[in-house]
Structure formats: C-alpha cells, structure tokens
Design an enzyme around this catalytic site. Sequence first.
Site, PDB file in Angstrom:
ATOM      1  CG  ASN A 130      -0.186   0.067   2.004  1.00  0.00           C
ATOM      2  OD1 ASN A 130       0.573  -0.418   2.625  1.00  0.00           O
ATOM      3  ND2 ASN A 130      -1.176   0.606   3.169  1.00  0.00           N
ATOM      4  CE  LYS A 153       7.838 -12.305  -0.081  1.00  0.00           C
ATOM      5  NZ  LYS A 153       6.711 -11.561  -1.035  1.00  0.00           N
ATOM      6  CB  ALA A 155       3.520  -6.857  -1.245  1.00  0.00           C
ATOM      7  CB  SER A 206      -2.676  -9.154   7.450  1.00  0.00           C
ATOM      8  OG  SER A 206      -2.487 -10.359   6.984  1.00  0.00           O
ATOM      9  CD  GLU A 227       2.480  -0.199  10.139  1.00  0.00           C
ATOM     10  OE1 GLU A 227       0.688  -0.531  10.762  1.00  0.00           O
ATOM     11  OE2 GLU A 227       2.137   0.147   9.821  1.00  0.00           O
ATOM     12  CG  LEU A 228       0.705  -7.050  12.723  1.00  0.00           C
ATOM     13  CD1 LEU A 228       0.459  -7.834  14.165  1.00  0.00           C
ATOM     14  CD2 LEU A 228       1.169  -7.036  11.441  1.00  0.00           C
ATOM     15  CB  CYS A 261      -2.463  -0.131   9.181  1.00  0.00           C
ATOM     16  SG  CYS A 261      -0.289   0.827   8.921  1.00  0.00           S
TER      17      CYS A 261
END
Length: 458
Positions: A130, A153, A155, A206, A227-228, A261
């Site tokens: 995002n 790594k 997305a 997530s 950080e979710l 988020c």
Amino acid sequence: MITTVNPATGQQVASFEAHTETEVDQILTNAAKAQVQWRTVRLEERVTYLTRAAKILRERQEQYAQMITLEMGKPITEARSEIEKCALTLDYYAQHAGTYLAPETIGTQAEESGVVFEPLGVVLAIMPWNYPFWQFFRFAAPALAAGNGAILKHANNVPQAAIAAEEILRDAGVPEGLFATVLVDSSKVAAMIADDRIAAVTLTGSTEVGAIVAGQAGNSLKKQVLELGGSDPFIVLADANVKKAAEVAVKARFTNGGQSCVNSKRFIVHESVADEFVEYFTDGVAALKVGDPTDDATQIGPMARANLRADIDDQVQRSIKSGAVLKLGGTFVEGDGFYYAPTVLDQVQPGHAAFDEETFGPVAAIIRVNSTEEAIRLANQTEFGLAATVWSEDRETARQVVSQLDAGAVFVNGMVASDPRLPFGGIKKSGYGRELSSYGIREFTNIKTVWYGPNYNA
C-alpha cells in the site's frame, strides 16, 4: 513467476522470474559478509549514503511515482508525496542518527561506563503493497544508519517497486550485497526467517500474517517489529468544530483509497452533532473525484487487487444486512479496473462487520454515541490498537479522553500521520515495537551495557 497487474485496467504489465533457492542462499551470504564490514564503518560515513539516496529519490520522483501508481493504483499526486516523504526521512536520519546512537554514560564508578548501541546484523523486511516505497525506507533509513544489513521481501504485486529499492541504494553507493531484494513466493519466507544469517525481522502487514511471522521468528528467538492492522477510531465530541472535523475526516478515511492501516475507519460521533457531521462528511465524500490514477485531478483510484474489492463489498453488504444505513456508494464502479465507489455507512454498531473488522478500502463507518464515556468504550472495543483521533475544543476534555484510549498514538484535532520525529506503532493486535524517531533506530540494535570497575583508570 512474480507478476504485476495494473489495477486501473486489470491488465498484466510485467513479470519477473522468482529467485531460486540457490540465488537466495547467495544473497544471504553476501549480505552477512557485507554487514560485518559495514558495522565497522564510522556512522558519519554511513549516513552519507542516506543523503545520496534522498537525492536520487527527488531526482527520479516522477519515475517512481508513476511506478507506484501503475502497480497499486495510488493517485499520482499521493504517489509523488510518498517519494518526497521517503527522501525527508532519509535526510532526517542522516542528520539525527549520530545523536540517537550516541553512547550513554551512566553514573557508575568509572566515567566510561554506560550503554552503547550496536547493530544486530542482517534484518529481513517483509513489506506491504500500500505504500511500497515509504514502508521500506522508513525501516531502511534507521536500520542501515545503525550498521545493519537488510533483505527486502516485498508484496508480490509490487515487484517493480522492490527492484527499484535495490536500484536506489546501489546507485547511492551502499556497499554491494549489504542490501538486496528477494523475489520469492511467500511460502519461502519461513526458511529465510529461520536462517542463521538473518538476525531479526520487521513486518508491516495484516494481523493474520503478523501472527504467522511472529511465531516463525519466535521459534528462532529472533527480534521482531510488527506493524499490523488497525481499526482506528475518529472521535467527534459534542464540543468539536464539526465542520472542520468532517473536512479532515474525509482525508483521514479516503487517503490512499482507504487502504492504509492508519486510515481512520470508525467515526464515533456524539449524537448531538451527528446529523451535522454526517451531512458535511457525506457531501465531502460525494465530491471526491474517482478516476484514472495517473490524472492529477483524481483523488480516488482503483483498489489494489480484485480480491480486495470483493472483500470490501462483502463487508459493506453484510453491514447493511445487519442494520447499517447506506448513505453513499456501496457498489462497484462500472468499467475496467478494480474501482469501488466511496462509501458511507451510518448507524453502524458493534456486531456489524464495518465495526468489528478492519475496513481496508474506501468505506467509512459512522457510529453514534450519547456520551463521551460511550465514545471511549466503543473506541476501545476492538482487537486493534494502532492509532486514534479525538476532536474537542476543550483541551482538558481531550486530555482525559487521550489518557483512556488504547492506541499507540492519539492525534487531537488532526488526522493521524506518521512523522520521522515521532515513534510509530501499535498495541494489542496492531503489533509491537516502534518505527521512526529515536525509538525506531534503536529497535534493531543491541543495547549493550558496558561497565568499568573502579580500578579501570588506575
């Protein structure tokens, strides 16, 4: 094969061969060797590479902004701002890393006793789509300044951004091998986490993925920063400047198409001002321009993936079925791409999907309350604890509310935003650890106590 799809059209635009196990093994070896040398480089020299990287980002701002827009659909004006924010953060740590990492003297018998901050090693950064540049550079700037190496790594729907990150640091002169991008399927991540050449892990993503990564890193006893997800409350009290609150609320919810988020997600509004707030807010949302994300006039682009659009629509429809009132939107936008109409749900309550779940898309949930106490209770009635917003014209009232909110950050009379000067992170199922500021740069250091006895200076 790692592919990228333009979410504005649904068409594939590029594909890349995934790294083989042998290639990943060599990347990890190179990073570990490079980091052993890097940690011996004086900090004053290490931060010069950050300054160079910032310069490159500004010189190539339009190129990289277009890349962000192509890969994940962010409106081009927001993509340009993302690149500039990365450059600002690199410059910030170039200026302040020396202060944040300076040894601390403790009052013991020898003046040199105290605490020093030393790098942990190579950190694996698992990053989301995002904010494909910002999420990486807000980690990389302090981690590299502190003497660590890094493996990215990213997305798999933003491979070009991942490759660009490596390009930027290489062109800035960062020693070969110290940082590298790996293009691999998510199923390969567990082996990297367990590898002895990886010292620590940071993840933005997530809550579900965070729990998996935390378990994998925990099994290897490795430091993590997570950080979710978030379901950030935006509280509007009876004495708030309602018009201003509603104006800011539109931006707080719909920046990046609501795919963040720290977007405000649950708008908890005192009943005495709720009708006024809903009118201002809905009018503001209705005025948002949905369209081609490469157009400077566009404010809402497509969602990043088709499945995300399906998920948000399912959440909206379940909320309406449970009793939420649809004020605006609630439909797919006709035509190509993964567009969803900006949506406002009123009369949302606990038990509705838009209250109980994280809403990751252009959907706002308005919850009406009869008291400040009820606003606080509902704000905290979530498994998340990332950030919160409070609107009140009375400073003492705001302070009392702030002290009772379960969140890693609370913003009063303004929208939540990350800032390199301030620590960023959450509690509960929004994760743990902090990024940015002095707290963030120390997360991936060994905070080493050094004690000298009374005869040391003899």
